[in-house]
Design an enzyme around this catalytic site. Structure first.
Site, PDB file in Angstrom:
ATOM      1  N   GLU A  99       0.778  -1.229   0.000  1.00 40.05           N
ATOM      2  CA  GLU A  99       0.000   0.000   0.000  1.00 40.05           C
ATOM      3  C   GLU A  99       0.818   1.293   0.000  1.00 40.05           C
ATOM      4  OE1 GLU A  99      -3.306   0.165  -0.250  1.00 40.05           O
ATOM      5  OE2 GLU A  99      -3.530  -2.013  -0.314  1.00 40.05           O
ATOM      6  N   SER A 466     -52.962 -25.390  40.151  1.00 35.24           N
ATOM      7  CA  SER A 466     -52.731 -25.690  41.564  1.00 35.24           C
ATOM      8  C   SER A 466     -51.354 -25.269  42.042  1.00 35.24           C
ATOM      9  CB  SER A 466     -52.923 -27.182  41.823  1.00 35.24           C
ATOM     10  OG  SER A 466     -54.285 -27.522  41.707  1.00 35.24           O
TER      11      SER A 466
END
Length: 795
Positions: A99, A466
């Site tokens: 680069e 219950s």
């Protein structure tokens, strides 16, 4: 040529030179003025590069179990920040070669590079060389868009110069290495190394380094997964540049140049598959932090125990399969393929891949019959033979069930053998909570998250049946009742305009009535009429107040008499919270599932501080620590625990005796028309709730009670969860006395617990006879209770 002509020529040339010089100087002046004007125009628009000194990278959120296993990641960008000192020297050199080899020499803009690019463009008309430096790429990636305009390029150059004036080269390089995009959602070299090679940056070889360094130029075109040939060409270009710049030797170059490319996708593996709890974490983090939750690199550590979670998930799935197989094989829903058209294993693999694994089940293709069974193709060249044992639960043999071309599902049995299966249509939830703190240690919200993301453990508001009765009994004992208080189990009618005929006639599950009954027996046998009369006696207001103390919300509690039979609503997690009160000595704890949160640099930003259920701390008046509130007295808790132990010893949950423990307690629950089956159980310190039902609330089928359907699933989990955990009990608190009374014990007598000084003079007879003959069932829990459907009479 005459002298005069020569003089005239020299004069003309001088004039032309002066004119050209004037034009050049004028042009340069105009260019300078224009450049300055452009600078003055653009400079105020430039962002402040100082922010780069304290940049925050977008890092996904990671979710972990209590024992540090990765459960999930959330966030689009995969990033693993790496500092320059931790980056291999060859990695830095590869990027410089690819680069910007003059990076350490130029001031942010490489004028030589720009000149070379300009000359090349003028000579060929093609853009073969780029003029962007690493610093310019940092400027573009952090501050600018990717649009290709002159204005953006000028801004890029100006920002690059500013960045170089503010930051050292190493910092700029670090920003670049951690920001640049490498394809496949990988940002930065750390993520690229993991995604493409499954390695840390420090472990990469030279060919791998060169491949990664070649990606930023065109992450799609040079991608080794998508375009391996172009990627290899780009890698070798980078290697050649490294050789020319003297970064690697000739021998290193040739070895790396000839190395095969090994890149493949390495998605970070999930170490603990717990999608329901992971989604709970994601939702809570988003509620707290918004979109930042996905980008700030938060590491969220949950309260989930990986071993316990695996048990919960397996127990839930097998429990649903047990229920599902009791109700038959749905052969009419079998899919088929034409084996004359799809002839090859490749065709079969493609079709099986469409079905995928769901829960415990995998797809299979029936090819034919041999050796007394069905030849089933499982994919990837694997076959199995399904014999009679594999289909026994359907009460049919393989040849009765299948035809060649049938697409079926299979799962492994307890002996690790394949058997016919199907995806259960009923759903369920199983959740286990540390009763001392409220920490959720394991949670499964359904059969398979991929099948349904609806979390039944936290989102399914179902009637508890219950399972609510113990809260009512705790309120009654707080008001002065004792376990041997006698309440008449007899028919009762209440005026209720919402019912058909304007009256409500609750019934026991068995349809029988047993006359005067001790509360201990009534709870163990789940006698509905006793619960209704108990609520009538203490009043709705006190019962609701007690329920809210246990953690219920007001909107979950109807202000009507069916509350006695559990006609409210609750999630399995809510029930686990409520039963934690019985499991911890009488304290309300708040369920939580996030233990602590760290930033990406391991800075602690949140630590849960749950209220602790500590009887010694509270009862002694010790103010230290974050204590959970006591909601029932030590005496009421001890009496309730002894009664809930009897639900297992002689009541509706006797199956749990198979665990061989003396400390297992809890309560079954079954709603009207068998729409919900529950078991809410615990041992000291751990509360676990199991629920099974249909999302559509249709009936599970006759006889599918909490004790028959939910309890086995609960037992499968607790049997493994309690291995090596000794039996424990709660100490008898002061203020209680134990008295031998006549009762229904095997030896003709029982011991009962009373508040000191309140033991009764008259003890209930040894055996109470039912009002109508026939006796009672130990499974007197659940089913239709005679009330209208709109009231959901629960048992």
């Amino acid at each position: 040529m005459t002298r005069k002509t020569a003089r005239q020529s020299r004069s003309t040339a001088a004039t032309l030179f002066r004119w050209l010089l004037f034009m050049l100087l004028g042009g340069l002046a105009a260019l300078a003025v224009g450049g300055y004007a452009l600078y003055r125009h653009l400079e105020p628009q430039l962002p402040d590069v100082e922010v780069l000194s304290d940049i925050r990278y977008q890092i996904p959120m990671s979710v972990y179990s209590k024992d540090n296993l990765l459960m999930a990641e959330y966030g689009e960008m995969k990033r693993i920040p790496v500092g320059v000192p931790d980056t291999p020297k060859q990695m830095v050199q590869a990027f410089l070669a690819a680069e910007d080899n003059r990076f350490f020499d130029h001031p942010g803009v490489d004028y030589q590079g720009i000149a070379r690019a300009a000359v090349t463009y003028l000579r060929t008309g093609e853009k073969r060389q780029g003029g962007s430096t690493i610093t310019m790429q940092v400027a573009r990636n952090f501050f600018l868009s990717s649009e290709k305009t002159l204005t953006r390029k000028v801004k890029e150059i100006m920002l690059a110069v500013k960045i170089e004036s503010k930051l050292p080269k190493e910092s700029i390089l670090e920003l670049y290495l951690n920001k640049i995009y490498f394809g496949h959602h990988a940002y930065g070299v750390g993520a690229a190394a993991q995604v493409y090679y499954g390695k840390a940056v420090q472990d990469l070889e030279l060919p791998e380094i060169a491949m990664i360094a070649g990606l930023p130029k065109a992450p799609s075109s040079f991608n080794p997964i998508v375009n391996p040939e172009r990627a290899l060409s780009r890698r070798n270009y980078v290697l050649n540049r490294m050789r020319k710049l003297g970064f690697i030797t000739e021998a290193q170059f040739h070895k790396a140049f000839n190395a095969p490319e090994t890149a493949k996708l390495h998605i970070r593996p999930v170490e603990l598959n717990a999608p329901y709890i992971a989604e709970m974490v994601r939702n809570e983090m988003y509620r707290q932090y918004g979109e930042d939750a996905y980008t700030h690199g938060y590491k969220v550590y949950t309260t989930i125990d990986s071993k316990m979670h695996a048990l919960v998930e397996k127990s839930l799935r097998l429990g649903l399969h047990d229920y599902d197989e009791r109700h038959g094989y749905r052969s009419k829903k079998t899919q088929r393929i034409d084996l004359k058209q799809l002839k090859s294993p490749a065709d079969w693999d493609a079709r099986l891949a469409e079905m995928q694994k769901i829960g415990e089940t995998v797809p299979g293709l029936v090819l034919g019959f041999k050796e007394g069974g069905a030849d089933v193709y499982l994919g990837a060249g694997q076959h199995t033979n399904l014999g009679l044992n594999a289909t026994r639960w359907t009460h049919r043999g393989p040849k009765e069930l299948f035809k060649p071309g049938d697409l079926i599902r299979l799962r492994k049995d307890n002996d690790n053998e394949w058997r016919l299966s199907q995806v259960p249509e009923a759903e369920g939830a199983l959740v286990s909570v540390d009763a001392k703190t409220g920490a959720v240690v394991a949670l499964a919200g359904g059969y398979d998250f991929a099948l349904s993301t609806f979390n039944r453990a936290t989102q399914a508001q179902r009637q508890p049946g219950s399972g609510f009765k113990p809260i009512l009994y705790a309120a009654a004992l707080t008001e002065g009742y004792t376990p041997s208080s006698v309440v008449n189990d007899a028919p009762i009618v209440y005026a209720d305009p919402s019912q058909a005929g304007g009256v409500w006639r609750p019934k026991n599950y068995s349809g029988r009535y047993y006359g005067p009954t001790r509360l201990r027996v009534a709870l163990a046998k789940s006698r509905n009429l006793v619960s209704v009369r108990l609520l009538k006696s203490i009043g709705l207001k006190k019962a609701i107040a007690m329920a809210e103390e246990f953690g219920f919300e007001p909107q979950e509690l109807p202000k009507s008499m069916p509350l006695a039979l559990g006609a409210g609503s609750a999630t399995p997690l809510r029930m686990a919270q409520a039963y934690s009160v019985f499991a911890n000595g009488g304290f309300r704890v708040e369920p939580y599932f996030i233990d602590h949160i760290k930033t990406d640099d391991d800075r602690l930003i949140y630590q849960a501080t749950p209220g602790l259920a500590c009887a010694d701390c509270v009862d002694s008046g010790d103010p230290k620590g974050n204590l959970a509130p006591r909601v029932i007295s030590p005496q009421v808790h001890y009496m309730m625990n002894s009664m809930l132990l009897d639900v297992v010893r002689m009541g509706t949950a006797t199956q749990a005796l198979e665990l061989g423990r003396s400390d297992v307690a809890g309560k079954t629950g079954t709603t009207n028309e068998y729409r919900d089956a529950w078991f809410n159980g615990y041992v000291p310190g751990l509360a676990t709730v199991a629920w099974i039902g249909f999302d559509s609330s249709k009936s599970l089928g006759h006889g599918e009670t909490g004790g028959e359907t939910a309890l086995p699933m609960w037992m499968r989990f607790m049997k493994e969860a309690l291995k090596d955990v000794p039996d424990t009990g709660f100490p008898v608190p002061s203020g209680l006395t134990t008295v031998r009374v006549d009762g229904s014990g095997k030896n003709g007598s029982n011991f009962e617990v009373y508040p000191a000084g309140r033991q009764p003079r008259n003890i209930v007879p040894k055996r109470s006879r039912p009002v109508n003959p026939g006796g009672s069932s130990a499974q007197d829990d659940g089913g239709a209770g005679g009330g209208a459907k709109s009231l959901e009479s629960l048992f």
